[in-house]
Design an enzyme around this catalytic site. Structure first.
Site, mmCIF file in Angstrom:
data_model
loop_
_atom_site.group_PDB
_atom_site.id
_atom_site.type_symbol
_atom_site.label_atom_id
_atom_site.label_comp_id
_atom_site.label_asym_id
_atom_site.label_seq_id
_atom_site.Cartn_x
_atom_site.Cartn_y
_atom_site.Cartn_z
ATOM 1 N N ARG A 80 0.862 -1.186 0.000
ATOM 2 C CA ARG A 80 0.000 0.000 0.000
ATOM 3 C C ARG A 80 0.895 1.232 0.000
ATOM 4 N NH1 ARG A 80 -5.595 0.582 1.739
ATOM 5 N NH2 ARG A 80 -5.247 2.223 3.237
ATOM 6 N N HIS A 175 -9.064 -3.561 11.625
ATOM 7 C CA HIS A 175 -9.057 -2.110 11.847
ATOM 8 C C HIS A 175 -9.455 -1.816 13.300
ATOM 9 C CE1 HIS A 175 -10.593 -2.057 7.414
ATOM 10 N NE2 HIS A 175 -9.284 -2.232 7.463
#
Ligand code: SF4
Length: 456
Positions: A80, A175
């Site tokens: 990422r 998350h």
């Protein structure tokens, strides 16, 4: 009918409730945030991927140590594009490399040695983040105790994340775990050197291709001090003082509202949801922050300056893109963050899909969707292919996994996860976004391709 079943799903009719066609006045949401249907080749990431890959990974000066077999760590190396301004970040991948022997005798010793070795090799690391993967959960290593022991030995924080991949139905739980761990173990452990009445944190901003470097100055020009960006280009030491902000704004409301809520509950610091994509949404975010700090005039000044500079460019691209149709397939929030900005460019999203969306994500999509808009939860590659062939969008926004599928079908592609030539956030970023769509859609290369689009 508001739910539909593509031909590729005939053998797995359980997929039906995950695919919805929007009808006005009859809002049915796709079934979501549940286990993948057996037999379905999901594209989802695991809990560890969400914890390490999305929230913890961008912390630029922490040693990111994956406690597990090397296979789990493989995809953590630079996948990422969370940019940072320090060399340690994204250049190295640390793993305890657990093997069969560790499964039998435990991985505690390996973990302790790995933390010490990584710290000796990279003394510039300000903390060590330890991520437990599936095997660790199964063999039951006491990672909390080992991290505590390691912390005493090396003298910098060692933070364990219990994010074994099998714990959740998707990366979404990762998350949550990352937010909770950082809130409980890090926030409030250090005080900022100074405070001002205009201190704010930007939460859920991961500096993909430099997004944070575009949006942070917008607020600073208004007179706001950005205390922390969670966690794009964040130093470990930017996280502890988050409890001294006067306001938090939350950009990625799927991955990071958790910490904003916990800070609100414990420290009474309010948060507001924003979107920093598109001209209007970015202007709205600045106005909301301006209103909170009584800096309305400053906000309007920044907005006027930015619009004067960038709106003519957006108008230029709108002329080239007006009437186009797109598919949006994102993790979750960008699926709805980008529907309105697309309309600013004259583009309509006709299908929206997310990998790990929750009910509130799909509600936001449906509130913005036009009749006939198809919404898919956790699509597989065959569903994506079938809809690309049947609906023939002018372009597709997804991640690298889908890039070559769309190219093979002769459909222009935009990487919405890590971008083509970002940043995409803020006013200036939206021009980059529009330009990339124009380059993809209006490239002359498509004139030379004449593929028969059909599903076998
Ligand atoms: S599901 Fe488990 S084994 Fe697979 S990558 Fe995630 S943590 Fe590793």
């Amino acid at each position: 009918m508001t739910t539909i079943l593509p031909e590729c799903d005939i053998p797995i009719p359980q997929r039906q409730p995950h695919i919805v066609c929007h009808e006005p006045g009859n809002m049915i949401l796709p079934m979501c945030n549940i286990q993948t249907v057996p037999g379905d080749m999901t594209e989802r990431g695991c809990t560890f991927a969400g914890c390490r890959g999305v929230v913890g990974g961008p912390v630029k000066d922490a040693i990111q140590l994956v406690h597990g077999p090397i296979g789990c760590a493989y995809y953590t190396w630079g996948t990422r594009r969370n940019l940072s301004d320090v060399k340690l970040h994204r250049k190295y991948c640390f793993s305890t490399d657990l093997t069969e022997e560790s499964v039998i005798y435990g991985g505690a010793k390996k973990l302790l040695n790995s933390i010490i070795e990584a710290h000796e090799l990279f003394p510039e690391g300000k903390a060590v983040f330890v991520y437990s993967t599936c095997v660790v959960g199964l063999i039951g290593d006491d990672t909390d105790a080992i991290c505590k022991q390691a912390q005493e030995k090396i003298g910098i924080p060692v933070v364990p994340f219990h994010c074994e991949g099998f714990r959740g139905v998707s990366q979404s739980l990762g998350h949550h775990i990352a937010n909770r761990t950082l809130f409980e173990k890090v926030v409030g452990t250090e005080e900022p050197e100074t405070t001002t009445p205009y201190d704010m944190c930007i939460i859920g901003e991961f500096n993909i291709d430099g997004d944070a470097w575009i949006v942070k100055p917008l607020f600073e020009r208004m007179g706001v001090r950005v205390l922390s960006v969670f966690t794009g280009n964040a130093s470990y030491h930017d996280i502890p003082p988050m409890h001294r902000a006067k306001l938090n704004i939350v950009q990625c409301q799927r991955s990071s509202t958790y910490i904003a809520k916990m800070i609100q509950d414990k420290y009474n610091i309010p948060y507001i949801n924003v979107s920093l994509f598109g001209m209007k949404q970015t202007a709205d975010a600045l106005r909301d922050v301006g209103k909170f700090f009584h800096l309305e005039e400053n906000a309007e000044k920044v907005i006027a300056e930015e619009l004067a500079k960038y709106q003519p460019m957006i108008d230029h691209y709108r002329k080239k893109l007006e009437g186009k149709k797109c598919f949006i397939y994102q993790g979750a929030p960008r699926a709805w963050h980008w529907i309105d900005p697309m309309r600013e460019l004259g583009i309509e999203a006709i299908l929206t899909a997310t990998t790990f969306g929750h009910k509130d994500d799909y509600e936001k999509i449906m509130e913005k969707a036009k009749p006939g808009h198809i919404c898919i939860d956790n699509p597989n590659a065959l569903e994506i292919e079938e809809y690309l062939v049947k609906l023939k969008p002018d372009f597709f926004i997804g991640g690298l996994k889908e890039k070559y599928l769309t190219y093979k079908l002769g459909i222009p592609f935009i990487n919405g996860h890590s971008y083509e030539e970002g940043p995409y956030a803020g006013f200036e970023g939206f021009v980059n976004f529009a330009k990339d769509i124009d380059v993809a859609v209006n490239s002359p290369v498509w004139k030379f391709i004449n593929l028969p689009l059909e599903v076998k």
